[in-house]
Design a protein around this motif. Structure first.
Motif: not given
Length: 446
Positions: A197-220
């Motif tokens: 289970t992981i976020a699946s709607v925009a309002a949750d994805l907007g903030w819960s993915s911040w760390g994974l955005q850094y993981s993917a690209c090193g920045h936001l």
């Protein structure tokens, strides 16, 4: 304490829209007030879990009993009335001398002159004790405007050790990469039990993915001076592909009953793995005690398996002193006592929390290391040693940017549009926010 319904942060740009209000009416505070010869310092604490109110009261009472010339007037304010009450107090010139403030509001408050600078009010050793990756959360241009209390990583991997064994997986060797996590999720999906289970709607994805955005690209997905979107970079497309693979593979609930922050589906055995914040530890211990012995935690996998990459941002709370308080020194002395003084005080807080919150001070880490309950806790060591040190601050830009990116991820995840189209739509939406809110060049300095 996470209060995820408050995730729509009061950021620099959002606050600038009300800048004249905030900058002009940061209150005079109650510092000039005296009672029985004592200076009264008003302390407003936003209401959190019940145990936290008890903890705050315990140490306020101890502090008051030790003081001949100061009294802390401790008031608990419900979270749903906090913004209105604080704004009304500011307008009336009666802001509290000390208040709980989350990290996302520090930069905006500094811009608007809302907080007192603490460096001349507290000893230097208080600030040197703060962990290096947290210091920037409470500072601007090298000066400190808040003292941190705790951090809560936004993304931790929780997994069922019994189900992993049954699926032929090694619970002692959790997935390190996104591709390995997908393989685990596939193998753990069995009948009515989904693998993840992981976020699946925009309002949750907007903030819960911040760390994974850094993981993917090193920045936001916005550049450093907030002048241009960066959501169309290929690495963000790979992040969207990861979410899409989980969803389209059927490895996660297609219509979740609760949001990302709620551990109930995992606690009730509906899923074998969970992405959730560190606060889920407390929920499991309180509401799903039988699940604790079957659960292990690990840093959420990074895109390439690197163990030192960010996969979680660090939310949390601080105490601030009102810039127009008439009792700045007395207010800062109280903060120094409660948050920056004897490490055992904060160690007691983390024990009271069930070790579901994490320290920001090196000396408190050392105190907890000698605490048998802390050292034997099945989750604390991994989260505090492997997740918190790599965590980054939550972004200070307007929520509209995070929501635009989350909307793009949801679109790609559920197939409303292909990944390139979804990321371009997110990119265009972020650029539109930048233009409409005049964000270019307004990123706060650290």
């Amino acid at each position: 304490m996470h209060k995820r319904r408050s995730r729509l942060l009061l950021t620099v740009a959002a606050t600038l829209a009300a800048g004249l209000v905030l900058a002009g009416c940061s209150g005079a505070g109650g510092g000039a007030k005296t009672e029985n010869g004592k200076t009264v310092v008003t302390f407003w604490q936003q209401k959190f879990e019940d145990y936290q109110q008890a903890w705050f009261k315990k140490y306020v009472d101890k502090y008051n009993a030790s003081q001949d010339k100061v009294k802390i007037d401790y008031q608990v304010v419900p979270a749903d009335t906090w913004p209105q009450k604080l704004k009304a107090a500011q307008a009336a010139g009666k802001s509290p001398d000390v208040a709980t403030t989350n990290y996302g509001n520090i930069a905006a408050g500094v811009v608007n002159g809302q907080f007192a600078q603490l460096d001349d009010l507290m000893p230097a050793k208080a600030f040197s004790d703060i962990k290096d990756n947290v210091k920037s959360f409470v500072s601007s241009d090298g000066k400190h405007y808040a003292y941190p209390m705790l951090v809560e990583p936004s993304t931790v991997l929780y997994y069922r050790t019994d189900l992993a064994k049954a699926a032929g997986l090694d619970p002692a060797s959790p997935p390190k990469t996104w591709s390995e996590l997908l393989e685990w999720a596939k193998k753990l999906t069995n009948g009515k039990v989904k693998g993840m289970t992981i976020a699946s709607v925009a309002a949750d994805l907007g903030w819960s993915s911040w760390g994974l955005q850094y993981s993917a690209c090193g920045h936001l997905p916005i550049n450093d001076d907030w002048s241009k979107a960066q959501a169309t970079e290929p690495c963000f497309g790979k992040l969207a592909d990861f979410y899409k693979a989980l969803y389209k593979g059927g490895y996660m609930p297609q219509q979740p009953k609760v949001g990302y922050a709620d551990a109930t589906p995992y606690g009730q055995g509906e899923v074998a793995m969970m992405a959730d914040g560190s606060w889920a530890v407390g929920q499991l211990k309180n509401d799903f005690k039988d699940m604790v012995a079957k659960t292990a935690v690990a840093p959420f996998p990074s895109m390439d398996g690197s163990s030192n990459k960010t996969t979680a941002t660090l939310g949390g709370w601080t105490l601030t002193v009102d810039a127009k308080s008439k009792a700045k020194q007395q207010a800062a002395d109280f903060i120094n006592y409660l948050l920056a003084g004897d490490p055992e005080i904060m160690a007691d807080f983390f024990k009271t929390s069930g070790f579901s919150k994490y320290t920001v001070r090196t000396s408190v880490d050392e105190a907890l290391a000698s605490n048998p309950e802390a050292s034997s806790d099945p989750f604390m060591k991994i989260i505090s040693e492997q997740v918190v040190p790599n965590g980054k601050q939550e972004p200070g830009y307007p929520w509209d940017i995070s929501l635009a990116f989350g909307t793009g991820i949801e679109s790609a995840m559920k197939g409303s549009a292909d990944v390139p189209t979804s990321m371009k739509t997110a990119n265009d939406a972020i650029n539109d926010v930048i233009q409409k809110q005049s964000l270019a060049g307004t990123a706060p300095k650290q």
